[in-house]
Design a protein around this motif. Structure first.
Motif, short mmCIF file in Angstrom:
data_model
loop_
_atom_site.label_atom_id
_atom_site.label_comp_id
_atom_site.label_asym_id
_atom_site.label_seq_id
_atom_site.Cartn_x
_atom_site.Cartn_y
_atom_site.Cartn_z
N HIS A 197 0.86 -1.18 0.00
CA HIS A 197 0.00 0.00 0.00
C HIS A 197 0.90 1.23 0.00
CE1 HIS A 197 -3.00 2.98 1.13
NE2 HIS A 197 -3.95 2.07 0.97
N PRO A 198 0.54 2.27 -0.75
CA PRO A 198 1.42 3.46 -0.79
C PRO A 198 1.57 4.16 0.56
CG PRO A 198 -0.68 3.88 -1.90
CD PRO A 198 -0.61 2.41 -1.67
N LEU A 199 0.66 3.91 1.50
CA LEU A 199 0.79 4.51 2.83
C LEU A 199 1.48 3.58 3.82
CD1 LEU A 199 -2.68 6.26 3.33
CD2 LEU A 199 -0.50 7.30 2.67
N ALA A 200 1.80 2.37 3.39
CA ALA A 200 2.46 1.43 4.30
C ALA A 200 3.89 1.87 4.58
CB ALA A 200 2.44 0.03 3.71
N LEU B 89 3.36 -3.24 -6.15
CA LEU B 89 2.12 -3.17 -6.91
C LEU B 89 1.02 -2.78 -5.94
CD1 LEU B 89 0.66 -3.78 -9.64
CD2 LEU B 89 0.38 -6.13 -8.81
N TRP B 90 0.25 -1.73 -6.27
CA TRP B 90 -0.75 -1.21 -5.36
C TRP B 90 -2.16 -1.58 -5.82
CZ3 TRP B 90 1.45 4.45 -5.64
CH2 TRP B 90 2.67 4.51 -4.96
N PRO B 91 -2.92 -2.32 -5.04
CA PRO B 91 -4.30 -2.60 -5.41
C PRO B 91 -5.21 -1.40 -5.22
CG PRO B 91 -3.80 -3.61 -3.30
CD PRO B 91 -2.52 -3.04 -3.82
N ALA C 145 4.45 -12.06 -5.65
CA ALA C 145 5.01 -13.03 -4.71
C ALA C 145 4.29 -13.01 -3.38
CB ALA C 145 6.50 -12.75 -4.50
N ALA C 146 3.93 -11.83 -2.91
CA ALA C 146 3.35 -11.72 -1.57
C ALA C 146 2.57 -10.43 -1.45
CB ALA C 146 4.45 -11.75 -0.50
N LEU C 147 1.56 -10.46 -0.60
CA LEU C 147 0.88 -9.25 -0.16
C LEU C 147 1.43 -8.91 1.22
CD1 LEU C 147 -1.35 -7.03 0.04
CD2 LEU C 147 -2.86 -8.83 0.95
N SER C 148 1.91 -7.68 1.38
CA SER C 148 2.32 -7.17 2.69
C SER C 148 1.20 -6.30 3.22
CB SER C 148 3.62 -6.37 2.59
OG SER C 148 3.98 -5.84 3.85
N LEU D 33 -3.14 0.00 9.44
CA LEU D 33 -2.48 0.89 8.49
C LEU D 33 -2.34 2.26 9.16
CD1 LEU D 33 -1.31 1.18 5.65
CD2 LEU D 33 -3.61 1.73 4.83
N ARG D 34 -1.16 2.52 9.68
CA ARG D 34 -0.97 3.68 10.55
C ARG D 34 -1.28 5.00 9.87
NH1 ARG D 34 4.72 6.03 13.09
NH2 ARG D 34 3.80 7.94 13.91
N ASP D 35 -0.69 5.25 8.72
CA ASP D 35 -0.80 6.57 8.12
C ASP D 35 -2.18 6.85 7.53
OD1 ASP D 35 1.68 7.34 8.88
OD2 ASP D 35 2.66 6.97 6.97
#
Length: 396
Positions: A121-124, A143-145, A165-168, A173-175
């Protein structure tokens, strides 16, 4: 003359903001957000713990009369085993930073899958606060869904049109405001990733401890959804520093090899390990109370600032024991009002403010911890009114 920039006085001759805030909050009799900051001497006293004949002792069974750790054994290994036990995983590895732990976890998943693409996520934290380390150090591509300030949905994951490969998944989601998915949503996300896409699920669980409370599920049930889990020891638990990466034994063994390559195989880490063990014992039992009381505090703040145009609590109600408060003032004015209130009355309401959202608004993160538990809604209202009295009127 000054060895640290934070020690340089401002134009008025007062200490710079970090030092002034430290002194003001230490002098407070009551704190609404966060905990009383400690000096180095106080932190050392905490590490020393109670007298040897006191019972029960802290540190999760660590032997304070034994030798210090060397390259990850001793008390560090005790901490790793404790984390694995709490999460219900086969093993866990201690890391000096969560940044390193997550870089390595995603690298392992990428190499196993044969693709350098990971979903984030771009805010992660991995994308916003690590200087593009995913790409620079590990050659991974994000890659951002979704770019919305919320958790991704299962349908957005299903709509991805390339392998990964993976979803982090950062919980919370703090921000975006410390936001969580619901339990059913989280289970569905895990099923899409693992069963439909054949990818791995990595939990960025810097604040997983309170997330499990808010989700109403035990830690092992949450961790069982994932292929790897990162947890922090200082964000919620009050430790000095450090993190753990937990999961299957094979993944953790590989992570230890990469930890060495990344420079994380430190000779001794006993202060951080002891502080982490203490935090696990002290704070985990309290988290349910923090999460519940955060709703009372957030509601009281919402009512207290209801007449201020643009003021809001987000999310409302909070998902965990942390949430955002937005007010229509410059950050500097809010800092001065809060510090002045703390210095003059011994009541500390908020921490730092920042202006990185909508124009004209500033935001602070409110953390409801032990010092806030004796605050009633009426207490919050009185203190918030005193805070507002130190600010100029806002034009509607």
């Amino acid at each position: 003359m000054y060895g640290n920039r934070s020690e340089v006085p401002d134009a008025s001759g007062r200490p710079a903001l970090p030092d002034r805030r430290f002194a003001a909050l230490r002098g407070c009799e009551r704190l609404l957000s966060g905990v009383r900051p400690q000096t180095i001497r106080e932190r050392l006293a905490d590490l020393a713990g109670p007298p040897p004949d006191a019972a029960p002792g802290p540190y999760g069974g660590a032997d304070l009369d034994g030798r210090p750790d060397q390259y990850g054994d001793g008390v560090v290994r005790t901490l790793e085993q404790r984390v694995a036990e709490l999460l219900g995983t086969e093993d866990a590895a201690f890391f000096p930073t969560g940044t390193m732990a997550q870089q390595i976890a995603l690298r392992i998943h990428a190499e196993a899958a044969g693709t350098r693409t990971v979903v984030t996520h771009p805010l992660a934290h991995t994308d916003r606060h690590e200087r593009h380390a995913l790409g620079v150090l590990s050659g991974l591509r994000s890659l951002w869904p979704t770019t919305a300030p919320r958790q991704p949905t299962a349908e957005e994951l299903r709509a991805l049109d390339e392998p990964y490969a993976a979803l982090s998944l950062e919980l919370p989601l703090r921000d975006a405001g410390f936001v969580l998915p619901g339990w059913a949503e989280l289970v569905e996300l895990a099923a899409v990733v693992r069963e439909e896409h054949g990818a791995a699920l990595h939990l960025d669980g810097a604040r997983l401890w309170e997330s499990a409370v808010a989700l109403g599920r035990p830690l092992p049930e949450v961790a069982a959804l994932a292929d790897s889990v990162y947890v922090s020891f200082y964000k919620t638990l009050g430790g000095i520093s450090g993190a753990a990466l937990a999961g299957p034994g094979g993944l953790v063994r590989t992570a230890r090899a990469w930890r060495h390559r990344y420079g994380g195989q430190l000779y001794q880490q006993w202060p951080s390990a002891l502080a982490a063990l203490t935090g696990l014992e002290r704070e985990l039992p309290r988290l349910a109370g923090y999460v519940a009381h955060a709703r009372i505090v957030a509601g009281a703040l919402e009512r207290a600032f209801a007449a201020v145009p643009g003021a809001r609590v987000h999310p409302s109600p909070p998902h965990t024991h942390q949430f955002q408060l937005w007010l229509p003032y410059p950050a500097g004015e809010l800092e001065e009002a809060g510090l002045g209130l703390a210095e003059d009355t011994g009541t500390g309401l908020f921490g730092a403010w920042r202006e990185d959202g909508p124009p004209g608004l500033s935001m602070t993160e409110v953390t409801v911890a032990a010092p806030a538990l004796d605050w009633t809604g009426a207490d919050v209202a009185v203190a918030a009114a005193a805070f507002l009295d130190r600010l100029p009127a806002v034009r509607s």
